[in-house]
Motif scaffolding. Structure first.
Motif: not given
Length: 286
Positions: A78-84, A103-108, A112-115, A244-253
């Motif tokens: 669950r690394l952040t983008a900088d840690e990755r 590409a880095h996957v947003h930890p959030g 959710l995927l894990q749940r 169903l889709n859940l978009f990241s804040e920037d829409g990239r994922q």
């Protein structure tokens, strides 16, 4: 790799492993756990690596990890983008472009995927590059982890590789094609003007696929926020689902998840996925 960087890589992995609780990644705490963090074998399991290989990495030994392994470790921990990015540099590997298969996957989104263990779900980019799938998504849609370059995008494969279209019944191909093109136009417009990834993909498709070129000329634009789809499975037949889709804040994922369509037998069919696993599943996308 220099020994100093390798030693730092091992120390960094240990520090990140120690901060994660098993519950954070969907693992049971279990008895006799002496430390609050993950065990080495748990990280190896989450990353799809052998325990011996991961142990060597933490000791600062062994072979240089591949880009795919670094991406898998970053997701497992669950690394952040900088840690990755830091992990890639410690391993003397180039930091991948934002939209690639590693590409880095947003930890959030990973959380959710894990749940969602009982629901087929996966995280994709706005160009339909699959970043991570849960086991039920692999069982329903096929393992998409092996594609690289332009082929990593399912939209690219849809318009250039006929076998990719086996995912949907032939009667649905025209509808899916039009939806993919409209979604791609929306995604490309949302990106920064200096972005070359989407523009390059569109240019390649215009040259490689007359069908794509015809649809692109229509200038339709629409994000795929939710769909009712019919998916062809080699063992189950046609499974009708809501996507169903859940978009990241920037829409990239996007986090995609699939639920049975009401009024069909899809709920029973999806229940069989856990039994069938990934055997005889077609190569596909979403």
């Amino acid at each position: 790799m220099g020994s100093a960087k390798y030693n730092e890589l091992g120390a960094f992995l240990r520090s990140r492993r120690d901060r994660i609780r098993p519950a954070d990644v969907g693992l049971p705490a279990g008895p006799r756990r002496r430390v609050p963090g993950l065990r080495r074998e748990e990280v190896a399991q989450l990353a799809g690596a052998s325990v011996d290989y991961y142990n060597e990495l933490e000791r600062g030994a062994g072979s240089q990890p591949s880009e795919q392994m670094i991406a898998a470790l970053a997701r497992a921990l669950r690394l952040t983008a900088d840690e990755r990015d830091y992990l890639y540099r410690l391993a003397d590997r180039p930091v991948p472009a934002p939209g690639g298969a590693t590409a880095h996957v947003h930890p959030g989104m990973l959380d959710l995927l894990q749940r969602m263990p009982a629901t087929p779900a996966q995280v994709i980019t706005d160009l339909h590059v699959t970043l991570v799938q849960n086991p039920l998504a692999v069982a329903l849609l096929g393992d998409q982890s092996g594609f690289r370059g332009t082929r990593a995008s399912f939209v690219h494969r849809w318009f250039t590789e006929p076998e990719a279209r086996q995912l949907y019944p032939e009667a649905d191909h025209a509808t899916q094609s039009r939806a993919f093109v409209a979604d791609l136009r929306a995604a490309a417009a949302r990106r920064d003007a200096k972005d070359t990834e989407a523009a390059s993909m569109i240019r390649i498709l215009l040259h490689a696929s007359p069908g794509f070129a015809v649809l692109w000329a229509d200038h339709d634009v629409a994000f795929r926020r939710d769909d009712r789809k019919r998916i062809r499975h080699p063992a189950l037949g046609v499974v009708e689902v809501n996507c169903l889709n859940l978009f990241s804040e920037d829409g990239r994922q996007r986090l995609l998840w699939f639920t049975p369509a009401l009024g069909t037998d899809s709920a029973d069919l999806l229940d069989l996925l856990a039994v069938l696993g990934t055997q005889d599943v077609v190569e596909s996308g979403a």
